[in-house]
Design a protein around this motif. Structure first.
Motif, mmCIF file in Angstrom:
data_model
loop_
_atom_site.group_PDB
_atom_site.id
_atom_site.type_symbol
_atom_site.label_atom_id
_atom_site.label_comp_id
_atom_site.label_asym_id
_atom_site.label_seq_id
_atom_site.Cartn_x
_atom_site.Cartn_y
_atom_site.Cartn_z
ATOM 1 N N GLY A 115 0.804 -1.209 0.000
ATOM 2 C CA GLY A 115 0.000 0.000 0.000
ATOM 3 C C GLY A 115 0.841 1.264 0.000
ATOM 4 N N PHE A 116 0.197 2.404 0.263
ATOM 5 C CA PHE A 116 0.841 3.708 0.151
ATOM 6 C C PHE A 116 0.443 4.581 1.340
ATOM 7 C CE2 PHE A 116 0.006 1.917 -3.994
ATOM 8 C CZ PHE A 116 1.198 2.073 -4.673
ATOM 9 N N THR A 117 1.359 5.448 1.741
ATOM 10 C CA THR A 117 1.043 6.382 2.818
ATOM 11 C C THR A 117 0.048 7.423 2.308
ATOM 12 O OG1 THR A 117 2.885 7.853 2.260
ATOM 13 C CG2 THR A 117 3.329 6.075 3.848
ATOM 14 N N GLN A 118 -0.605 8.099 3.239
ATOM 15 C CA GLN A 118 -1.630 9.065 2.855
ATOM 16 C C GLN A 118 -1.040 10.210 2.044
ATOM 17 O OE1 GLN A 118 -4.154 10.443 6.012
ATOM 18 N NE2 GLN A 118 -4.944 12.172 4.827
ATOM 19 N N ASP A 119 0.135 10.730 2.457
ATOM 20 C CA ASP A 119 0.702 11.846 1.711
ATOM 21 C C ASP A 119 1.153 11.408 0.325
ATOM 22 O OD1 ASP A 119 2.772 10.322 2.691
ATOM 23 O OD2 ASP A 119 3.958 12.000 3.466
ATOM 24 N N ALA A 120 1.591 10.170 0.190
ATOM 25 C CA ALA A 120 1.957 9.666 -1.139
ATOM 26 C C ALA A 120 0.728 9.608 -2.042
ATOM 27 C CB ALA A 120 2.589 8.282 -1.024
ATOM 28 N N GLN A 121 -0.409 9.167 -1.489
ATOM 29 C CA GLN A 121 -1.643 9.102 -2.275
ATOM 30 C C GLN A 121 -2.126 10.489 -2.687
ATOM 31 O OE1 GLN A 121 -4.650 6.487 -0.415
ATOM 32 N NE2 GLN A 121 -2.980 5.783 0.887
ATOM 33 N N GLU A 122 -2.078 11.423 -1.750
ATOM 34 C CA GLU A 122 -2.528 12.779 -2.059
ATOM 35 C C GLU A 122 -1.686 13.393 -3.168
ATOM 36 O OE1 GLU A 122 -2.216 14.640 1.717
ATOM 37 O OE2 GLU A 122 -4.134 13.867 2.472
ATOM 38 N N PHE A 123 -0.374 13.197 -3.094
ATOM 39 C CA PHE A 123 0.523 13.751 -4.106
ATOM 40 C C PHE A 123 0.263 13.087 -5.461
ATOM 41 C CE2 PHE A 123 4.463 14.207 -6.465
ATOM 42 C CZ PHE A 123 4.855 15.505 -6.186
ATOM 43 N N ALA A 124 0.102 11.760 -5.455
ATOM 44 C CA ALA A 124 -0.109 11.040 -6.712
ATOM 45 C C ALA A 124 -1.418 11.443 -7.375
ATOM 46 C CB ALA A 124 -0.089 9.532 -6.453
ATOM 47 N N LEU A 125 -2.482 11.567 -6.596
ATOM 48 C CA LEU A 125 -3.766 11.957 -7.170
ATOM 49 C C LEU A 125 -3.719 13.379 -7.711
ATOM 50 C CD1 LEU A 125 -6.178 10.407 -4.513
ATOM 51 C CD2 LEU A 125 -5.857 9.647 -6.869
ATOM 52 N N ALA A 126 -2.979 14.253 -7.029
ATOM 53 C CA ALA A 126 -2.876 15.641 -7.487
ATOM 54 C C ALA A 126 -2.117 15.747 -8.799
ATOM 55 C CB ALA A 126 -2.203 16.499 -6.414
ATOM 56 N N HIS A 127 -1.132 14.852 -9.008
ATOM 57 C CA HIS A 127 -0.275 14.936 -10.195
ATOM 58 C C HIS A 127 -0.523 13.794 -11.180
ATOM 59 C CE1 HIS A 127 2.093 18.301 -8.653
ATOM 60 N NE2 HIS A 127 2.054 17.699 -7.476
ATOM 61 N N GLN A 128 -1.601 13.052 -10.978
ATOM 62 C CA GLN A 128 -2.055 12.022 -11.911
ATOM 63 C C GLN A 128 -1.018 10.933 -12.137
ATOM 64 O OE1 GLN A 128 -4.095 13.415 -15.404
ATOM 65 N NE2 GLN A 128 -4.920 15.203 -14.372
ATOM 66 N N LEU A 129 -0.405 10.485 -11.050
ATOM 67 C CA LEU A 129 0.387 9.268 -11.071
ATOM 68 C C LEU A 129 -0.497 8.138 -10.568
ATOM 69 C CD1 LEU A 129 2.661 11.529 -10.972
ATOM 70 C CD2 LEU A 129 4.092 9.761 -9.948
ATOM 71 N N SER A 130 -0.367 6.970 -11.159
ATOM 72 C CA SER A 130 -1.235 5.853 -10.803
ATOM 73 C C SER A 130 -0.581 5.002 -9.720
ATOM 74 C CB SER A 130 -1.541 4.994 -12.026
ATOM 75 O OG SER A 130 -2.323 5.722 -12.953
ATOM 76 N N LEU A 131 -1.330 4.718 -8.671
ATOM 77 C CA LEU A 131 -0.879 3.852 -7.592
ATOM 78 C C LEU A 131 -1.752 2.595 -7.606
ATOM 79 C CD1 LEU A 131 -0.498 6.458 -4.692
ATOM 80 C CD2 LEU A 131 1.174 5.807 -6.445
ATOM 81 N N VAL A 132 -1.107 1.443 -7.772
ATOM 82 C CA VAL A 132 -1.838 0.178 -7.832
ATOM 83 C C VAL A 132 -1.444 -0.658 -6.623
ATOM 84 C CG1 VAL A 132 -2.323 -1.895 -9.183
ATOM 85 C CG2 VAL A 132 -1.895 0.281 -10.349
ATOM 86 N N ASP A 133 -2.430 -0.977 -5.795
ATOM 87 C CA ASP A 133 -2.206 -1.706 -4.552
ATOM 88 C C ASP A 133 -2.308 -3.204 -4.810
ATOM 89 O OD1 ASP A 133 -2.079 -2.653 -1.961
ATOM 90 O OD2 ASP A 133 -3.257 -0.999 -1.146
ATOM 91 N N LEU A 134 -1.195 -3.904 -4.616
ATOM 92 C CA LEU A 134 -1.152 -5.348 -4.842
ATOM 93 C C LEU A 134 -1.323 -6.147 -3.559
ATOM 94 C CD1 LEU A 134 1.858 -5.573 -7.346
ATOM 95 C CD2 LEU A 134 -0.581 -5.434 -7.881
ATOM 96 N N SER A 135 -1.791 -5.492 -2.497
ATOM 97 C CA SER A 135 -1.957 -6.200 -1.230
ATOM 98 C C SER A 135 -3.312 -6.885 -1.108
ATOM 99 C CB SER A 135 -1.768 -5.235 -0.054
ATOM 100 O OG SER A 135 -2.785 -4.256 -0.022
ATOM 101 N N VAL A 136 -4.177 -6.726 -2.104
ATOM 102 C CA VAL A 136 -5.492 -7.371 -2.047
ATOM 103 C C VAL A 136 -5.312 -8.885 -2.140
ATOM 104 C CG1 VAL A 136 -6.661 -5.368 -3.022
ATOM 105 C CG2 VAL A 136 -5.832 -7.165 -4.535
ATOM 106 N N PRO A 137 -6.239 -9.673 -1.561
ATOM 107 C CA PRO A 137 -6.077 -11.129 -1.497
ATOM 108 C C PRO A 137 -5.858 -11.812 -2.838
ATOM 109 C CG PRO A 137 -7.825 -10.421 -0.020
ATOM 110 C CD PRO A 137 -7.424 -9.208 -0.805
ATOM 111 N N ASP A 138 -6.483 -11.331 -3.902
ATOM 112 C CA ASP A 138 -6.349 -12.019 -5.182
ATOM 113 C C ASP A 138 -4.943 -11.943 -5.767
ATOM 114 O OD1 ASP A 138 -8.910 -12.858 -5.064
ATOM 115 O OD2 ASP A 138 -9.666 -11.689 -6.745
ATOM 116 N N PHE A 139 -4.086 -11.093 -5.212
ATOM 117 C CA PHE A 139 -2.691 -11.035 -5.671
ATOM 118 C C PHE A 139 -1.759 -11.864 -4.784
ATOM 119 C CE2 PHE A 139 -4.051 -6.877 -7.616
ATOM 120 C CZ PHE A 139 -3.835 -7.271 -8.928
ATOM 121 N N LYS A 140 -2.317 -12.632 -3.847
ATOM 122 C CA LYS A 140 -1.478 -13.382 -2.914
ATOM 123 C C LYS A 140 -0.586 -14.387 -3.634
ATOM 124 C CE LYS A 140 -1.622 -16.240 1.259
ATOM 125 N NZ LYS A 140 -2.494 -16.860 2.291
ATOM 126 N N LYS A 141 -1.136 -15.120 -4.593
ATOM 127 C CA LYS A 141 -0.337 -16.104 -5.334
ATOM 128 C C LYS A 141 0.821 -15.432 -6.046
ATOM 129 C CE LYS A 141 -4.269 -19.204 -6.135
ATOM 130 N NZ LYS A 141 -5.154 -19.813 -7.172
#
Length: 354
Positions: free
Chosen positions: A136-162
């Motif tokens: 995942g990502f810290t809150q300030d990292a998310q805020e900065f990315a959304l403001a500057h249109q960088l994409s953050l993809v979270d791979l911690s969801v269960p379907d990415f476990k394998k």
């Protein structure tokens, strides 16, 4: 010698490049730039590929180009950065990505001089940046990315476990093998990446690792990925300044349905579960058992949705009706690009969360 956590991130990037092929993503090498100096923008140096910006050359461990071109736009090239670390990805990583992509997009040269005759147009590209994180990502990292249109993809969801387990095991075995080698025989990182790209991406760059203690775990990883042909990651583009990484244990179930129904209504809901990371689920409205896709929203948006103050249910509906009202997906079948659109209509769904 490279740290195991960093090695996990590098191997993850190669695996992501392999998975993203279905979305039309093709990894670039210096050979893909046929221009001559000083017009070249891609070069191969000691530590791998670099791309030219307006003010500097930037390391581009995994840089690819989408085979489809959006209407009224430029061809899209995407930097892929993978982070497989325990702490969440912080602001410094996202800020560095913004600096790179901003500088590269500022390198605008519209024409190229020729030895004779008029100047010819030079192909331009729009560069984007995506960071994939297993923690995942810290809150300030998310805020900065959304403001500057960088994409953050979270791979911690269960379907990415394998996927996480495969990468973790390969990195652990390769790192242990490197520690057992004499210092003079420890390979550079690009030698490991080049070796893994041969079976995954059919790219035959040199140099590559050759010691069996290093090649065997990489071969096992490649074979494990290829044997799980249904394991999938596909990018979805909502009406928002980020992309979503949709996961599925049976991606071809979705593809087969979408080929027959390129535009269809979906049921979108947030799953109730005990895990700290909330997961959103997508199913076809008219055929809920046809396929199942899951994704995680940026935590900043998720926290806003989960706000327990008055009006929270209406906020959830607003996100579903606006940001997630339609998602566009691209699927490459050979040289043909298929476009799918998943649409959500609030009036046809249960009001509550699943």
């Amino acid at each position: 010698m490279i740290a195991e956590a960093v090695l996990r991130g590098y191997i993850l990037e190669e695996v992501l490049a392999w998975l993203l092929r279905s979305s039309g993503y093709e990894v670039l090498t210096a050979r893909d730039d046929q221009e001559k100096v000083p017009w070249k923008v891609l070069e191969e140096r000691n530590h791998g590929l670099v791309v030219r910006g307006r003010g500097a050359w930037h390391q581009a461990d995994t840089l690819g180009q989408f085979r489809y071109v959006p209407p009224f736009s430029l061809p899209v090239r995407l930097f892929v950065e993978g982070k497989f670390t325990h702490p969440k990805v912080g602001l410094s990583t996202v800020r560095n990505g913004h600096g790179v992509v901003h500088d590269v997009n500022e390198n605008v040269i519209t024409t190229v001089a020729t030895s004779s005759g008029p100047r010819r147009p030079r192909t331009r590209y729009r560069y984007s940046y995506a960071i994939f994180s297993t923690s995942g990502f810290t809150q300030d990292a998310q805020e900065f990315a959304l403001a500057h249109q960088l994409s953050l993809v979270d791979l911690s969801v269960p379907d990415f476990k394998k996927l996480r387990n495969l990468v973790r095991t390969a990195a652990k075995d390769v790192h242990a093998a490197m520690k057992a080698l004499p210092a003079a025989d420890i390979p550079a990182t690009n030698e490991i990446r080049n070796y893994l790209r041969r079976p995954l991406l059919d790219l035959w760059e040199e140099p590559v690792v050759s010691h069996p203690s290093l090649t065997i775990p990489l071969d096992v990883l490649a074979e494990s990925l290829q044997s799980r042909s249904t394991l999938g990651l596909i990018l979805a583009f909502p009406a928002a300044p980020f992309v979503l990484g949709l996961a599925s244990d049976d991606l071809y179930a979705f593809v087969n349905y979408a080929l027959e129904h390129p535009t269809h209504l979906v049921r979108l809901r947030r799953l109730r579960q005990s895990a700290p990371h909330h997961v959103w689920e997508i199913r076809a409205l008219d055929a809920p058992d046809a396929y199942r896709l899951t994704f995680g929203l940026p935590q900043q948006v998720e926290a806003w949705i989960l706000d327990q103050n008055a009006g929270a249910p209406s906020r959830t509906r607003w996100v579903k009706e606006s940001i997630l009202s339609a998602m566009t997906l691209y699927w490459m079948n050979g040289d043909h690009a298929h476009t799918f659109q998943l649409r959500y209509e609030a009036s046809q769904f249960l009001e509550g969360l699943g």
